[in-house]
Scaffold this active site. Structure first.
Site, PDB file in Angstrom:
ATOM      1  CE1 TYR A 160      -4.437  -0.507   0.930  1.00 51.24           C
ATOM      2  CE2 TYR A 160      -5.913  -1.582  -0.624  1.00 51.24           C
ATOM      3  CZ  TYR A 160      -5.240  -1.578   0.587  1.00 51.24           C
ATOM      4  OH  TYR A 160      -5.390  -2.646   1.443  1.00 51.24           O
TER       5      TYR A 160
HETATM    6  P1  NAP Z   1      -5.068  -0.490   9.887  1.00 52.07           P
HETATM    7  O1  NAP Z   1      -6.012  -0.820  10.972  1.00 52.07           O
HETATM    8  O2  NAP Z   1      -5.250   0.769   9.107  1.00 52.07           O
HETATM    9  O3  NAP Z   1      -3.591  -0.507  10.491  1.00 52.07           O
HETATM   10  C1  NAP Z   1      -2.520  -0.099   9.715  1.00 52.07           C
HETATM   11  C2  NAP Z   1      -1.263  -0.304  10.523  1.00 52.07           C
HETATM   12  O4  NAP Z   1      -0.160   0.246   9.786  1.00 52.07           O
HETATM   13  C3  NAP Z   1      -1.317   0.410  11.864  1.00 52.07           C
HETATM   14  O5  NAP Z   1      -0.675  -0.377  12.839  1.00 52.07           O
HETATM   15  C4  NAP Z   1      -0.513   1.682  11.603  1.00 52.07           C
HETATM   16  O6  NAP Z   1       0.066   2.101  12.816  1.00 52.07           O
HETATM   17  C5  NAP Z   1       0.542   1.179  10.629  1.00 52.07           C
HETATM   18  N1  NAP Z   1       1.145   2.238   9.829  1.00 52.07           N
HETATM   19  C6  NAP Z   1       0.503   3.141   9.019  1.00 52.07           C
HETATM   20  N2  NAP Z   1       1.415   3.975   8.475  1.00 52.07           N
HETATM   21  C7  NAP Z   1       2.634   3.582   8.958  1.00 52.07           C
HETATM   22  C8  NAP Z   1       3.954   4.062   8.791  1.00 52.07           C
HETATM   23  N3  NAP Z   1       4.233   5.102   7.985  1.00 52.07           N
HETATM   24  N4  NAP Z   1       4.948   3.421   9.433  1.00 52.07           N
HETATM   25  C9  NAP Z   1       4.704   2.372  10.246  1.00 52.07           C
HETATM   26  N5  NAP Z   1       3.470   1.866  10.450  1.00 52.07           N
HETATM   27  C10 NAP Z   1       2.458   2.482   9.807  1.00 52.07           C
HETATM   28  O7  NAP Z   1      -4.971  -1.652   8.802  1.00 52.07           O
HETATM   29  P2  NAP Z   1      -5.572  -3.144   8.814  1.00 52.07           P
HETATM   30  O8  NAP Z   1      -6.984  -3.067   8.404  1.00 52.07           O
HETATM   31  O9  NAP Z   1      -5.184  -3.835  10.066  1.00 52.07           O
HETATM   32  O10 NAP Z   1      -4.747  -3.736   7.588  1.00 52.07           O
HETATM   33  C11 NAP Z   1      -3.473  -4.305   7.770  1.00 52.07           C
HETATM   34  C12 NAP Z   1      -2.917  -4.695   6.414  1.00 52.07           C
HETATM   35  O11 NAP Z   1      -3.847  -5.537   5.733  1.00 52.07           O
HETATM   36  C13 NAP Z   1      -2.652  -3.531   5.487  1.00 52.07           C
HETATM   37  O12 NAP Z   1      -1.507  -3.800   4.699  1.00 52.07           O
HETATM   38  C14 NAP Z   1      -3.879  -3.486   4.611  1.00 52.07           C
HETATM   39  O13 NAP Z   1      -3.645  -2.870   3.363  1.00 52.07           O
HETATM   40  C15 NAP Z   1      -4.161  -4.971   4.468  1.00 52.07           C
HETATM   41  N6  NAP Z   1      -5.552  -5.241   4.137  1.00 52.07           N
HETATM   42  C16 NAP Z   1      -6.553  -4.944   5.025  1.00 52.07           C
HETATM   43  C17 NAP Z   1      -7.880  -5.211   4.673  1.00 52.07           C
HETATM   44  C18 NAP Z   1      -9.033  -4.918   5.610  1.00 52.07           C
HETATM   45  O14 NAP Z   1     -10.200  -5.055   5.183  1.00 52.07           O
HETATM   46  N7  NAP Z   1      -8.789  -4.527   6.854  1.00 52.07           N
HETATM   47  C19 NAP Z   1      -8.165  -5.772   3.422  1.00 52.07           C
HETATM   48  C20 NAP Z   1      -7.121  -6.058   2.547  1.00 52.07           C
HETATM   49  C21 NAP Z   1      -5.811  -5.787   2.918  1.00 52.07           C
HETATM   50  P3  NAP Z   1       0.469   3.600  13.216  1.00 52.07           P
HETATM   51  O15 NAP Z   1      -0.660   4.480  12.790  1.00 52.07           O
HETATM   52  O16 NAP Z   1       0.640   3.463  14.692  1.00 52.07           O
HETATM   53  O17 NAP Z   1       1.750   3.879  12.501  1.00 52.07           O
END
Ligand code: NAP
Length: 271
Positions: A160
């Site tokens: 990651y």
């Molecule tokens: P999440 O709830 O895990 O959602 C991830 C999204 O990516 C889902 O819509 C998932 O949908 C999609 N995804 C996963 N694999 C995929 C693939 N192979 N092709 C297409 N879509 C795919 O993540 P989140 O917490 O909302 O985070 C969103 C972004 O913010 C990410 O880039 C994460 O690294 C970043 N971020 C989050 C946090 C946090 O604390 N939440 C902190 C720092 C950065 P499907 O499963 O339907 O494909």
């Protein structure tokens, strides 16, 4: 009489739109006036969100897409152009693959590869097909979702962290390649945000995460989405190649020492 919105008439793709920050971003872009193309693998979730946005008077298209599949990513952009005619903005937010916290030498090669395939190569593929559409249209803005872990490493998360650091390099390179051709490319670096993973971790874990933050709380998906809308709007017209932390002060340094609640300097006027 309707009020002018910052993204009226614009068309935006959001990857990872099926839940979390991506879904909140799609809703925020819609409220800002954009038509939204929703991409992720979970077709049902995408169709439900598209129906919600359309019921609210917006324009939305669900395009089930696996961002590790180049042909599928190309189809995502083609479907956008078929339906809406052009592409103004893209939010490359999908994340997945990877491994649970593991010291580097014990990380499975396949797990490392899958973290990079979704979190880094997936963003490269998205930009590879989004940018030509934006060049044809004459302008565009791209927001890539990195993380504070893309600026400050977290032990145990080799895949990651490598991908999120790499994504900032990818963002800067693309910004330089297209700065004089009307396309701006920026990255966001969220700290802990209340989405499914933190929800599943439970209240105690969320409290612990919150206490480690200078603002003593974790962020909301809507707080990330608001920054995306701004970076996609003309309000940020001279900003490209930047990485903006959305982290309640986490990357600024360590919060000041505070005595536990109920402590503090004794009040000399107290009797
Ligand atoms: P999440 O709830 O895990 O959602 C991830 C999204 O990516 C889902 O819509 C998932 O949908 C999609 N995804 C996963 N694999 C995929 C693939 N192979 N092709 C297409 N879509 C795919 O993540 P989140 O917490 O909302 O985070 C969103 C972004 O913010 C990410 O880039 C994460 O690294 C970043 N971020 C989050 C946090 C946090 O604390 N939440 C902190 C720092 C950065 P499907 O499963 O339907 O494909």
């Amino acid at each position: 009489m309707s009020t002018q919105q910052p993204l009226d008439g614009r068309v935006a793709i959001v990857t990872g739109a099926s839940r979390g920050i991506g879904a909140a971003t799609a809703r925020a872009l819609h409220r800002a006036g954009a038509a939204v193309v929703l991409a992720a693998r979970d077709a049902d979730a995408l169709h439900t969100l598209a129906a919600e946005i359309e019921a609210d008077g917006g324009r939305a298209l669900a395009v089930p897409t696996d961002v590790t599949d180049a042909a599928a990513v190309e189809r995502m952009v083609d479907a956008t152009l078929d339906r809406f005619g052009h592409l103004d903005a893209a939010v490359n937010n999908a994340a997945g693959g990877g491994h649970s916290p593991t010291p580097l030498a014990e990380v499975d090669i396949a797990d490392f590869d899958s973290a990079l395939a979704v979190n880094l190569r997936g963003v490269f593929l998205a930009m590879k097909y989004e940018i030509p559409a934006m060049l044809d249209w004459g302008a565009g803005t791209i927001v890539n979702m990195s993380s504070t872990a893309g600026l400050q490493a977290v032990g145990g998360l080799t895949g990651y962290v490598s991908a999120k650091f790499g994504l900032i390099g990818l963002t800067r390179t693309a910004a330089l390649d297209y700065a004089d051709r009307g396309i701006r490319v920026n990255a966001l670096a969220p700290g802990p945000i209340h989405t499914e993973q933190l929800e599943a971790a439970g209240e105690q874990a969320r409290q612990a995460a919150a206490q480690a933050m200078p603002m003593r709380r974790i962020g909301l998906p809507e707080e990330v989405a608001a920054a995306v809308v701004w970076l996609c709007s003309d309000e940020s017209s001279f900003i490209t190649g930047a990485t903006l932390p959305i982290d309640g002060g986490k990357l600024a340094g360590s919060p000041p020492f505070r005595r536990p609640t109920g402590g503090g300097r004794p009040n000399p006027t107290a009797t």
